[in-house]
Design a protein around this motif. Structure first.
Motif, mmCIF file in Angstrom:
data_model
loop_
_atom_site.group_PDB
_atom_site.id
_atom_site.type_symbol
_atom_site.label_atom_id
_atom_site.label_comp_id
_atom_site.label_asym_id
_atom_site.label_seq_id
_atom_site.Cartn_x
_atom_site.Cartn_y
_atom_site.Cartn_z
ATOM 1 N N SER A 151 0.795 3.567 -3.226
ATOM 2 C CA SER A 151 0.151 4.868 -2.987
ATOM 3 C C SER A 151 1.099 6.033 -3.243
ATOM 4 N N ARG A 197 0.843 -1.202 0.000
ATOM 5 C CA ARG A 197 0.000 0.000 0.000
ATOM 6 C C ARG A 197 0.876 1.249 0.000
ATOM 7 N N GLU A 246 -4.274 4.438 -6.753
ATOM 8 C CA GLU A 246 -4.998 4.624 -5.496
ATOM 9 C C GLU A 246 -5.439 3.256 -4.991
ATOM 10 N N VAL A 247 -4.953 2.871 -3.816
ATOM 11 C CA VAL A 247 -5.372 1.610 -3.222
ATOM 12 C C VAL A 247 -6.735 1.832 -2.577
#
Length: 121
Positions: free
Chosen positions: A22, A18, A28-29
């Protein structure tokens, strides 16, 4: 912005992925799953552009999830990450529906590069 779901049974690996994903512009997680079944539910509800899957997960493994996601969401890119370093494992992942296979030994930045390339960001 490309929407990404992460599926790995190790919390630390999900957090590291992440953070790295990110940090990349355009990614975009939007969801995280700890097992294969949860990954499919998230893919069905969140309509991601990319699903990043660990190969070995409880419930459904990464190969099963890749096949299910590919069948239900053919437009979704699928990246399989795994600690397995055998060519036949990569071939199995691609045959199951993955677009790309990256060994975890290649590092998180290699995974981020592959993810960005799959969604063209």
């Amino acid at each position: 912005m490309a929407r990404v779901i992460l599926a790995d049974d190790h919390d630390l690996m999900r957090r590291l992925l992440r953070a790295v994903l990110s940090a990349r512009p355009g990614l975009e997680v939007v969801g995280e799953a700890a097992d294969g079944n949860e990954a499919i539910v998230l893919a069905d509800t969140l309509a991601p552009d990319l699903v990043v899957l660990d190969l070995a997960m409880p419930g459904m493994d990464g190969l099963q999830v890749a096949g299910a996601v590919r069948a239900a969401h053919p437009e979704c890119a699928i990246l399989v990450l795994s600690a397995f370093e055998a060519e036949h494992v990569a071939e199995a992942a691609l045959a199951a529906g993955a677009d790309r296979y990256v060994e975890k030994a290649a590092g998180l930045h290699a995974a981020a590069e592959a993810a960005a390339a799959l969604v063209s960001v």
